[in-house]
Design a protein around this motif. Structure first.
Motif, mmCIF file in Angstrom:
data_model
loop_
_atom_site.group_PDB
_atom_site.id
_atom_site.type_symbol
_atom_site.label_atom_id
_atom_site.label_comp_id
_atom_site.label_asym_id
_atom_site.label_seq_id
_atom_site.Cartn_x
_atom_site.Cartn_y
_atom_site.Cartn_z
ATOM 1 N N ASN A 366 19.366 -44.882 35.456
ATOM 2 C CA ASN A 366 18.204 -44.476 36.235
ATOM 3 C C ASN A 366 18.687 -43.559 37.359
ATOM 4 N N ASN A 367 18.285 -42.298 37.293
ATOM 5 C CA ASN A 367 18.667 -41.293 38.278
ATOM 6 C C ASN A 367 17.426 -40.947 39.086
ATOM 7 N N ARG A 368 17.331 -41.495 40.296
ATOM 8 C CA ARG A 368 16.094 -41.426 41.079
ATOM 9 C C ARG A 368 16.302 -40.582 42.337
ATOM 10 N N LYS A 369 15.447 -39.545 42.469
ATOM 11 C CA LYS A 369 15.487 -38.687 43.649
ATOM 12 C C LYS A 369 14.127 -38.704 44.345
ATOM 13 N N GLU A 370 14.159 -38.721 45.672
ATOM 14 C CA GLU A 370 12.952 -38.557 46.465
ATOM 15 C C GLU A 370 13.180 -37.372 47.387
ATOM 16 N N LEU A 371 12.386 -36.328 47.203
ATOM 17 C CA LEU A 371 12.611 -35.063 47.886
ATOM 18 C C LEU A 371 11.549 -34.820 48.953
ATOM 19 N N GLU A 372 11.978 -34.520 50.175
ATOM 20 C CA GLU A 372 11.066 -34.206 51.271
ATOM 21 C C GLU A 372 10.720 -32.720 51.274
ATOM 22 N N SER A 373 11.671 -31.884 50.838
ATOM 23 C CA SER A 373 11.452 -30.441 50.735
ATOM 24 C C SER A 373 12.397 -29.911 49.676
ATOM 25 N N ILE A 374 12.328 -28.627 49.434
ATOM 26 C CA ILE A 374 13.171 -28.040 48.386
ATOM 27 C C ILE A 374 14.642 -28.145 48.732
ATOM 28 N N ASP A 375 14.948 -28.270 50.029
ATOM 29 C CA ASP A 375 16.347 -28.327 50.463
ATOM 30 C C ASP A 375 16.773 -29.721 50.897
ATOM 31 N N GLU A 376 15.867 -30.684 50.907
ATOM 32 C CA GLU A 376 16.183 -31.999 51.461
ATOM 33 C C GLU A 376 15.938 -33.094 50.432
ATOM 34 N N ILE A 377 17.027 -33.726 49.995
ATOM 35 C CA ILE A 377 16.930 -34.891 49.113
ATOM 36 C C ILE A 377 17.092 -36.127 49.992
ATOM 37 N N ALA A 378 15.980 -36.756 50.315
ATOM 38 C CA ALA A 378 16.017 -37.901 51.225
ATOM 39 C C ALA A 378 16.719 -39.090 50.569
ATOM 40 N N LEU A 379 16.297 -39.415 49.358
ATOM 41 C CA LEU A 379 16.894 -40.525 48.621
ATOM 42 C C LEU A 379 17.419 -40.022 47.290
ATOM 43 N N HIS A 380 18.594 -40.462 46.935
ATOM 44 C CA HIS A 380 19.140 -40.151 45.619
ATOM 45 C C HIS A 380 20.006 -41.335 45.206
ATOM 46 N N MET A 381 19.508 -42.110 44.240
ATOM 47 C CA MET A 381 20.194 -43.317 43.798
ATOM 48 C C MET A 381 20.454 -43.230 42.300
ATOM 49 N N LYS A 382 21.665 -43.590 41.909
ATOM 50 C CA LYS A 382 22.016 -43.651 40.496
ATOM 51 C C LYS A 382 22.336 -45.098 40.147
#
Length: 734
Positions: A366-382
């Motif tokens: 499970n590769n989960r990303k939560e993006l606030e903007s195009i340049d900001e990955i707030a959460l990224h969990m593998k």
């Protein structure tokens, strides 16, 4: 040496190519051959249908005792147990005309009994049934089953709730393996597409005996799409349109079963725009795009079968928040989630003369990303999970069946984003169990015991005393559990069941380690390293009456949970966020479901269904538990008919579902008002020249009622649920 090698080669050849064959003829009581009768072997899930002469034939029949299920709509269903150690088996059947509902085979309870023989009451629904009844998504369809609800965030995120228990207290199985996808998060959905799923089984109540930790509230067991019949191939195209979200869902599938081999491919694309509420406004950023791909390859003969499946699911979905500037139409805006979910499973069955081994191996990424903007990955969990489930079915002794098994899981979580919800961690599970089923006359008793051990190790992160600091932990959790169930046929038409079971759940990483603001709930959450196992004991009673024209059921349960984990406000604030901490207290949940199905003679085309469900959850101090669904009263009137030779198997239904007030709320919930929803649907099979396809047209929330479900996470913002939604579905089989 040469003779030895030759002997081994001959042994392997005989093992690989020797085949048991089952064949026969199926006729009606007036001696007419019956075409299209399904013949299903439970042990290796192989099936075929009779030809125009009523003949059928199945190769690669497993050795040992097998269960054969024969069914055709409008005729009685038959179940036969035979010994298949001989090479050629001849078996004929005569079926009587009878209005009878299919007695489904239950896969999720290990002994593979049909429902009427099973000690545990298990709900079963096909995905086709859910869609024809108006389901707009997989989790939305499940919430139509009595005792099952969903915690939703808009139209794209739904988490299952079984009898008031949710998130990590409900275990999900897909492709025969345990699904792990960071399900503790409030904005983390199932990560499954309905495409390529044949049916779902729901165990309501603790199933820790069979599944270990996290099955304290129940199990959702998704059965994958079957392969094609032996020596045949099939192509399928499914298309759906949604008026409310201007959405489309397209699915294409191909499958073939040449000789001993089986192949399957299915691709799905789902696109939904923002959903519309009854005022005409759209809830910005509730849009989503989902891509799903499933592969399958299998091989079977009389000695063994193997089934390798792979599922890739990509979900790109918006997260509704205030002050989002609307742009575009379908592409999700920021903030949004971008989730890749990979499921690789391998199921193996080895058949001996009077016993068998079944082994499931799985790998989930499970590769989960939560993006606030195009340049900001707030959460990224593998999250990477490898698991196994091995069961040995001992030789049957008289009427006694026994299974011994072991299960395990190795899991790692790694963070790569700017924020951390949980620390980097490693989790190891081990469990072993034994369960026995004994039948005599019209009675059955099932019992079993199990031991589990879980180790959790996390890495230290951050600065002591600051937000986002995670102290390293090394925790071990152990538990013994049992299950005891009894089923009896009180009369020819009345079945009674009583089940006693214990279950447990080890605290998850969020509950143990949280230290920061959870953006999904806008609160500062503090974990508790001293949390203990949740340990529960449930009593479940079921009574069913079934005749040709009337059925009813009543289920009652009482579930006591020691050390129930919950989150509670502390009255403190950090950086303008309310602070919540994880605590434990004993709790109880109780309630049940009841329903009827009436199709009066001679009006066999008329079906009237009604059901009522209720659950109450309380802490030991009298405070109510959170996320407890409101009581519901559901009614469905369905008529079945055929308009013409080219438009057959028609149906029309009206659903009137009433949801009661929910006034029993926890400290950080608000009360919810009652509401009534009206849904209608129509469908059938169209035959044009050589083309045949299914069509259905459903209107959900027909009266465009404005309401807010108690379990909607958008409730605190005063955002209503979806308004009227018309769904058109087309299903082509070639």
């Amino acid at each position: 040496m040469k003779n030895t090698i030759l002997y081994i080669l001959l042994l392997v050849a005989s093992f690989t190519y020797s085949q048991n064959t089952l064949s026969g003829k199926i006729i009606s009581e007036n001696k007419s051959p019956l075409q299209g009768v399904a013949v299903h072997i439970i042990e290796n899930n192989s099936f075929t249908e009779t030809d125009i002469y009523g003949n059928y034939s199945l190769q690669n029949v497993p050795k040992g005792t097998i269960t054969i299920v024969i069914y055709l709509y409008g005729y009685e269903q038959k179940t036969e147990k035979i010994n298949s150690n001989q090479t050629t088996i001849k078996l004929d059947f005569t079926l009587a005309e009878k209005e009878q509902h299919l007695d489904e085979v239950v896969v999720s309870t290990s002994f593979n009994k049909i429902q009427s023989q099973n000690v545990m009451k298990v709900e079963h629904q096909t995905v086709k049934q859910l869609q024809e009844n108006g389901a707009s998504s997989l989790i939305n369809g499940l919430s139509s089953i009595p005792g099952v609800n969903q915690v939703s965030t808009g139209a794209s995120i739904g988490k299952p709730v079984i009898r008031g228990l949710s998130p990590n207290r409900v275990l999900v199985y897909a492709q025969g393996v345990r699904l792990e996808n960071q399900q503790f998060g409030e904005e983390h959905g199932l990560g499954l597409s309905a495409s390529g799923i044949e049916s779902v089984e729901v165990i309501k109540g603790p199933a820790s005996l069979l599944y270990g930790s996290d099955a304290i509230g129940g199990v959702l067991y998704f059965n994958p799409e079957k392969y094609a019949q032996t020596n045949s191939f099939a192509t399928n195209v499914n298309q759906q349109f949604y008026s409310n979200t201007q959405g489309t869902n397209t699915s294409f599938g191909f499958k073939a079963s040449p000789n001993n081999w089986k192949l399957l491919l299915r691709a799905n694309y789902n696109s939904q725009a923002d959903y519309k509420i009854p005022t005409g406004d759209h809830i910005i950023n509730t849009r989503s795009i989902e891509k799903d791909l499933k592969y399958g390859i299998g091989y079977a003969n009389s000695h063994f079968s193997t089934d390798l499946r792979y599922n890739y699911n990509n979900l790109n979905l918006g997260l509704p928040e205030e002050d989002i500037e609307n742009s575009g139409f379908r592409n999700p805006l920021f903030p949004k989630q971008d989730i890749d979910n990979h499921i690789l499973s391998l199921n193996n069955k080895i058949f001996f003369k009077n016993s068998k081994i079944e082994a499931d191996f799985g790998y989930i990424f499970n590769n989960r990303k939560e993006l606030e903007s195009i340049d900001e990955i707030a959460l990224h969990m593998k999250l990477k999970t490898a698991n196994y489930n091995i069961k040995y079915y001992l030789p049957k002794w008289k009427n006694l069946e026994t299974i011994i098994g072991t299960q395990g899981m190795h899991q790692t979580n790694a963070n790569f984003g700017e924020e951390l919800l949980i620390p980097d961690a490693t989790l190891n599970d081990y469990g072993a169990f034994i369960t026995t089923n004994y039948e005599w006359n019209k009675n059955a008793i099932q019992a079993g015991v199990r031991f589990d051990k879980r180790n959790i190790n996390t890495s230290e992160h951050g600065v002591i005393g600051e937000e986002g600091y995670f102290e390293a932990i090394d925790k071990q959790f152990k538990s013994f559990n049992f299950a005891l169930g009894y089923k009896t046929n009180l009369t020819e038409k009345i079945i009674s069941r009583i089940n006693l079971a214990s279950g447990f759940r080890a605290p998850n990483l969020a509950e143990l380690t949280s230290n920061g603001v959870h953006e999904g709930s806008n609160r500062y959450e503090i974990g508790n390293q001293n949390l203990k196992n949740e340990q529960n004991f449930q009593t479940d009673i079921n009574l069913e009456y079934s005749s040709e024209h009337f059925e009813f059921f009543i289920n009652g349960f009482y579930n006591h949970i020691n050390n129930y984990i919950y989150i509670s406000p502390t009255q403190a604030m950090i950086d303008d966020n309310d602070v919540y901490e994880y605590l434990q207290s004993n709790a109880s949940l109780y309630g049940g479901e009841a329903g009827i199905h009436f199709h009066p003679h001679p009006l066999d085309w008329l079906h009237i269904r009604s059901s009522f469900e209720s659950v109450t959850g309380e802490q030991e101090n009298g405070a109510y538990l959170p996320l407890i669904p409101a009581n519901q009263f559901k009614n469905n009137i369905r008529t079945e008919f055929s308009i013409s030779n080219w438009f057959t198997k028609n149906y029309f239904f009206t659903q009137i579902n009433y949801t009661f007030n929910q006034n029993n709320v926890s400290a950080f919930e608000t009360k919810s008002l009652d509401y009534t929803l009206v849904n209608i649907g129509f469908g059938g099979v169209i035959k044009l020249v050589k083309t045949k396809f299914n069509v259905y047209l459903n209107a959900n929330n027909l009266l465009d009622k404005s309401y807010i479900a108690h379990l909607s996470r958008l409730k605190n913002d005063g955002i209503p649920n979806m308004g009227r939604n018309v769904i058109l579905g087309l299903n082509f089989d070639f």
